[in-house]
Design a protein around this motif. Structure first.
Motif, PDB file in Angstrom:
ATOM      1  N   GLU A  39       0.835  -1.241  -0.002  1.00 12.85           N
ATOM      2  CA  GLU A  39      -0.201  -0.109   0.022  1.00 12.85           C
ATOM      3  C   GLU A  39       0.958   1.336  -0.028  1.00 12.85           C
ATOM      4  OE1 GLU A  39      -3.819  -1.366   2.421  1.00 12.85           O
ATOM      5  OE2 GLU A  39      -2.253  -0.772   3.408  1.00 12.85           O
TER       6      GLU A  39
ATOM      7  N   GLU B  39       0.718   5.637   0.173  1.00 13.79           N
ATOM      8  CA  GLU B  39      -0.135   6.708   0.560  1.00 13.79           C
ATOM      9  C   GLU B  39       0.652   7.939   0.611  1.00 13.79           C
ATOM     10  OE1 GLU B  39      -1.504   6.864   5.065  1.00 13.79           O
ATOM     11  OE2 GLU B  39      -1.609   4.861   3.969  1.00 13.79           O
TER      12      GLU B  39
ATOM     13  N   SER C 274      -1.375  -0.652  -4.234  1.00 16.17           N
ATOM     14  CA  SER C 274      -2.455   0.114  -4.359  1.00 16.17           C
ATOM     15  C   SER C 274      -2.050   1.419  -3.738  1.00 16.17           C
ATOM     16  CB  SER C 274      -3.761  -0.119  -3.407  1.00 16.17           C
ATOM     17  OG  SER C 274      -3.352  -0.344  -2.087  1.00 16.17           O
TER      18      SER C 274
ATOM     19  N   ARG D 182      -3.493   4.800  -1.933  1.00 14.04           N
ATOM     20  CA  ARG D 182      -4.722   5.220  -1.117  1.00 14.04           C
ATOM     21  C   ARG D 182      -4.712   6.848  -1.585  1.00 14.04           C
ATOM     22  NH1 ARG D 182      -5.138   5.767   5.339  1.00 14.04           N
ATOM     23  NH2 ARG D 182      -7.285   6.660   5.321  1.00 14.04           N
TER      24      ARG D 182
ATOM     25  N   THR E 257      -6.492  10.275  -0.793  1.00  9.57           N
ATOM     26  CA  THR E 257      -7.491  10.977   0.097  1.00  9.57           C
ATOM     27  C   THR E 257      -8.174  12.204  -0.336  1.00  9.57           C
ATOM     28  OG1 THR E 257      -5.642  12.095   1.072  1.00  9.57           O
ATOM     29  CG2 THR E 257      -6.146  10.110   2.232  1.00  9.57           C
TER      30      THR E 257
END
Length: 278
Positions: free
Chosen positions: A130, A132, A274, A276, A278
Motif C-alpha cells: 500500500e 499513500e 495500491s 490510497r 485521500t
C-alpha cells in the motif's frame, strides 16, 4: 547534542541575509564590498549572524523517536550515503522502484515460509503493498505485509553491517561502471530514499520479535536511531517506510505522478500494489 534540520539552518541563513539594511542593497542584490567601510562590513556580518542564531534557537530541534538508541553507520555505508545525498542524478524516480521491489521480496519471503508453516501469516493473511501520500505533511509512505524486520535486523540491514554490494557500488560509481539508477543491482536500493527525503522513518514488525520497532535517520547524518515504536504494534507484520520529502521533491506528492510510477514499477510484481487517495 541538539541537532537541527538542515533546511532550518539554510532558512536561518537565507533569512538572516534578507534582514540586512535595505540601504546596502544594490541593483544585483547586496552592495559591493568596495562600497562598504570595514565597520559596516563587520556590523552587517554581526547582524546576519545574530539573526541566524535567533532563528536557529527558535527552530524546533530534531527529536529522535522516544526511547530510541543512536547507532553510527558503518564506514562504507556512510560513504555510500554521502555519495547518494550529494548526487546530481536527475531521475530520482528510482527510489520508488527500489521500495516496491524490496516490499515485493519481503512478501515473497513470507509467502514461501508460510507454505510449510501457515501459522506464520497469523491475522495478516493478505499479502499486499500500500502506498499513500500526505501533501500537508509532505510525506510518502510505502507499507507491506511481508516478513518484516526485528530490531536487530533493522540495525544490521539498515546501517551497521556493510554488505559486499555496498563496497562494490561505491567502487563502481567511482570508476564510472555504474550510476545511481543501478543501485538496486547491488542490493542497497533502500538508500536511494535519500535522493528525495530529508528524513526517513522505517517501522517494522517481525514474527521473530514481540514488539514493533522504528528506525529513523536524517539526510546527511552519520547516524540513525532505533527503538520501540511509540505507537505500539500497528502493522501486525510487515514494514512501513515513511519519507519526509525534500523541498525539491514536490512531484512525489502528486496523485497522477504516483499512479504513473506505480503502474510502471509494479508491472512485474505479483502482489497487489495500491495507492490510497485521500
Amino acid at each position: 547534542m541538539v541537532r537541527f534540520h538542515k533546511l532550518a539552518l539554510g532558512l536561518a541563513f537565507a533569512t538572516a541575509l534578507s534582514v540586512m539594511p535595505s540601504s546596502r542593497i544594490g541593483n544585483i542584490g547586496f552592495a559591493h564590498a568596495s562600497e562598504m567601510t570595514e565597520d559596516e562590513k563587520t556590523a552587517e556580518a554581526a547582524a546576519a549572524e545574530k539573526a541566524a542564531e535567533e532563528l536557529i534557537n527558535a527552530a524546533e530541534p530534531y527529536k529522535p523517536p522516544e526511547g530510541s538508541t543512536a547507532f553510527e553507520y558503518e564506514a562504507e555505508v556512510h560513504k555510500m550515503l554521502d555519495i547518494v545525498v550529494n548526487s546530481l542524478y536527475t531521475n530520482k524516480d528510482v527510489f520508488l522502484r527500489e521500495l516496491i521491489s524490496n516490499a515485493s521480496d519481503a512478501l515473497d519471503k513470507i509467502r514461501f515460509l508460510s507454505v510449510t508453516k501457515p501459522d506464520l501469516l497469523g491475522d495478516v493473511k493478505d499479502l499486499k503493498i500500500e502506498i499513500e501520500h500526505d501533501p500537508d505533511l509532505r510525506t510518502l509512505t510505502i507499507r507491506d505485509t511481508g516478513v518484516g524486520m526485528s530490531k536487530d535486523e533493522l540495525i544490521k540491514n539498515l546501517g551497521t553491517v556493510a554488505r559486499s554490494g555496498t563496497t562494490n557500488f561505491v567502487k563502481a560509481l567511482g570508476d564510472g561502471s555504474a550510476d545511481m539508477s543501478m543501485i538496486g543491482m547491488f542490493g542497497v536500493g533502500f538508500y536511494s530514499t535519500f535522493l528525495v527525503a530529508d528524513k526517513v522513518t522505517v517501522a517494522s514488525k517481525s514474527n521473530d520479535d514481540d514488539a514493533q520497532h522504528v528506525w529513523e535517520s536524517l539526510n546527511g547524518e552519520p547516524s540513525f536511531h532505533v527503538g520501540p515504536d511509540p505507537r505500539g504494534n500497528t502493522l501486525g507484520r510487515g514494514t512501513e517506510i515513511t519519507l519526509h520529502l525534500r523541498e525539491d521533491a514536490d512531484q512525489y506528492l502528486s496523485t497522477n505522478k504516483l499512479k504513473e510510477m506505480i503502474r510502471h514499477y509494479s508491472e512485474f510484481v505479483t502482489h497487489p500494489v495500491s495507492l490510497r487517495v485521500t
